[in-house]
Design a protein around this motif. Structure first.
Motif, PDB file in Angstrom:
ATOM      1  N   GLY A  84       0.792  -1.227   0.000  1.00  0.00           N
ATOM      2  CA  GLY A  84       0.000   0.000   0.000  1.00  0.00           C
ATOM      3  C   GLY A  84       0.822   1.273   0.000  1.00  0.00           C
ATOM      4  N   THR A  87       4.768   2.557  -4.899  1.00  0.00           N
ATOM      5  CA  THR A  87       4.018   1.866  -5.950  1.00  0.00           C
ATOM      6  C   THR A  87       4.477   0.416  -5.977  1.00  0.00           C
ATOM      7  OG1 THR A  87       5.628   2.226  -7.738  1.00  0.00           O
ATOM      8  CG2 THR A  87       4.009   3.988  -7.328  1.00  0.00           C
ATOM      9  N   PRO A  88       3.630  -0.504  -6.447  1.00  0.00           N
ATOM     10  CA  PRO A  88       4.062  -1.898  -6.542  1.00  0.00           C
ATOM     11  C   PRO A  88       5.322  -2.055  -7.382  1.00  0.00           C
ATOM     12  CG  PRO A  88       1.691  -1.767  -6.783  1.00  0.00           C
ATOM     13  CD  PRO A  88       2.200  -0.355  -6.797  1.00  0.00           C
ATOM     14  N   GLN A  89       5.433  -1.278  -8.446  1.00  0.00           N
ATOM     15  CA  GLN A  89       6.618  -1.363  -9.299  1.00  0.00           C
ATOM     16  C   GLN A  89       7.873  -0.961  -8.526  1.00  0.00           C
ATOM     17  OE1 GLN A  89       6.440   0.653 -13.126  1.00  0.00           O
ATOM     18  NE2 GLN A  89       8.666   0.933 -13.133  1.00  0.00           N
ATOM     19  N   GLU A 148      -1.557  -6.483  -2.988  1.00  0.00           N
ATOM     20  CA  GLU A 148      -1.679  -5.263  -3.801  1.00  0.00           C
ATOM     21  C   GLU A 148      -2.864  -5.378  -4.764  1.00  0.00           C
ATOM     22  OE1 GLU A 148      -0.341  -2.668  -3.014  1.00  0.00           O
ATOM     23  OE2 GLU A 148       1.818  -2.769  -2.658  1.00  0.00           O
ATOM     24  N   GLN A 149      -3.176  -6.581  -5.197  1.00  0.00           N
ATOM     25  CA  GLN A 149      -4.360  -6.784  -6.036  1.00  0.00           C
ATOM     26  C   GLN A 149      -5.626  -6.421  -5.265  1.00  0.00           C
ATOM     27  OE1 GLN A 149      -3.673 -10.926  -7.166  1.00  0.00           O
ATOM     28  NE2 GLN A 149      -3.502 -10.323  -9.317  1.00  0.00           N
ATOM     29  N   LEU A 151      -5.939  -4.270  -3.031  1.00  0.00           N
ATOM     30  CA  LEU A 151      -5.998  -2.808  -2.914  1.00  0.00           C
ATOM     31  C   LEU A 151      -6.257  -2.135  -4.260  1.00  0.00           C
ATOM     32  CD1 LEU A 151      -2.988  -2.182  -0.475  1.00  0.00           C
ATOM     33  CD2 LEU A 151      -5.436  -2.216   0.081  1.00  0.00           C
ATOM     34  N   GLY A 152      -6.308  -2.946  -5.312  1.00  0.00           N
ATOM     35  CA  GLY A 152      -6.553  -2.406  -6.644  1.00  0.00           C
ATOM     36  C   GLY A 152      -5.336  -1.758  -7.283  1.00  0.00           C
ATOM     37  N   ARG A 153      -4.158  -2.071  -6.756  1.00  0.00           N
ATOM     38  CA  ARG A 153      -2.926  -1.455  -7.276  1.00  0.00           C
ATOM     39  C   ARG A 153      -2.226  -2.338  -8.301  1.00  0.00           C
ATOM     40  NH1 ARG A 153       0.385   1.967  -3.744  1.00  0.00           N
ATOM     41  NH2 ARG A 153       1.730   0.171  -3.342  1.00  0.00           N
ATOM     42  N   ILE A 154      -2.653  -3.593  -8.402  1.00  0.00           N
ATOM     43  CA  ILE A 154      -2.181  -4.519  -9.434  1.00  0.00           C
ATOM     44  C   ILE A 154      -3.414  -5.192 -10.031  1.00  0.00           C
ATOM     45  CG2 ILE A 154      -0.910  -6.657  -9.892  1.00  0.00           C
ATOM     46  CD1 ILE A 154       1.115  -5.903  -7.804  1.00  0.00           C
ATOM     47  N   ASP A 155      -3.395  -5.371 -11.337  1.00  0.00           N
ATOM     48  CA  ASP A 155      -4.519  -5.988 -12.049  1.00  0.00           C
ATOM     49  C   ASP A 155      -4.893  -7.325 -11.417  1.00  0.00           C
ATOM     50  OD1 ASP A 155      -6.307  -7.086 -13.876  1.00  0.00           O
ATOM     51  OD2 ASP A 155      -5.185  -6.405 -15.623  1.00  0.00           O
TER      52      ASP A 155
END
Length: 202
Positions: A84, A87-89, A148-149, A151-155
């Motif tokens: 969270g 960024t995930p990247q 992260e998925q 949380l909607g931060r990864i597809d």
């Protein structure tokens, strides 16, 4: 009667020095060519001193391999704490750099295992008994991606197991080729590209 692994009372343990010496020799000579005599010379102690801390060459080499495991856990713990944030990247790129550094350091030891079946079997048993090993690291990466998925931060269509395995396998292969060819490891830009490719698969 076999020596114990405890140093004499009042004397500082030379165990860390011995393990460090063994690690250096493995990188320089390869696992198969590392003898207890060579380790003792590198550590600046007698060969008998090795057996104060380790029952055998096998136990010593096993300790060297096990000593490396916490270094793999550090970037994975940090990754879990970064859910969270940023960024995930960014998080995965930072973790991948650290995982690569670990792989680069242990490649000479890991590859040498296949030439020493007794040590390989002992190391497998050690990892299995503690639920450790490559599959554990992949599971941690997978859990981070899944978090992260949520949380909607990864597809959410991303296959978490495939993405985690891709990251771990790419790191190991890059470390292997870097060591084998004697070339530098990937650049920061390359690590970022690896991560983007892995987490954008559907």
């Amino acid at each position: 009667m076999k020596p114990t692994e405890k140093p004499a009372r009042g004397r500082p343990s030379r165990r860390p020095e011995i393990i460090s010496a063994a690690q250096d020799l493995i990188r320089a000579r390869g696992l198969a060519n590392v003898t207890t005599r060579a380790i003792a010379e590198q550590a600046g102690c007698s060969e008998a001193a090795l057996y104060v801390h380790f029952e055998s060459r096998l136990k010593l080499l096993l300790a060297v391999l096990e000593e490396s495991l916490p270094e793999m856990l550090l970037p994975l713990h940090a990754l879990e704490q970064s859910i969270g944030a940023f960024t995930p990247q960014q998080n995965l790129t930072k973790a991948l750099r650290a995982i690569f550094a670990f792989h680069e350091r242990v490649i000479p030891m890991v590859c040498g295992l296949f030439a020493d079946t007794e040590l390989l079997a002992a190391y497998r048993e050690s990892l299995t008994g503690r639920n450790k090993g490559p599959q554990g690291a992949i599971s941690r990466l997978q859990r981070y991606i899944a978090a992260e998925q949520k949380l909607g931060r990864i597809d959410k269509k991303l296959d978490t197991d495939l993405a985690a395995t891709t990251l771990m396998a790419t790191s190991f292969f890059k470390a292997f080729t870097s060591q084998f060819l004697g070339e530098p490891g990937p650049s920061d830009a390359a690590f970022k590209k690896i991560v983007v490719t892995a987490i954008n698969k559907t």
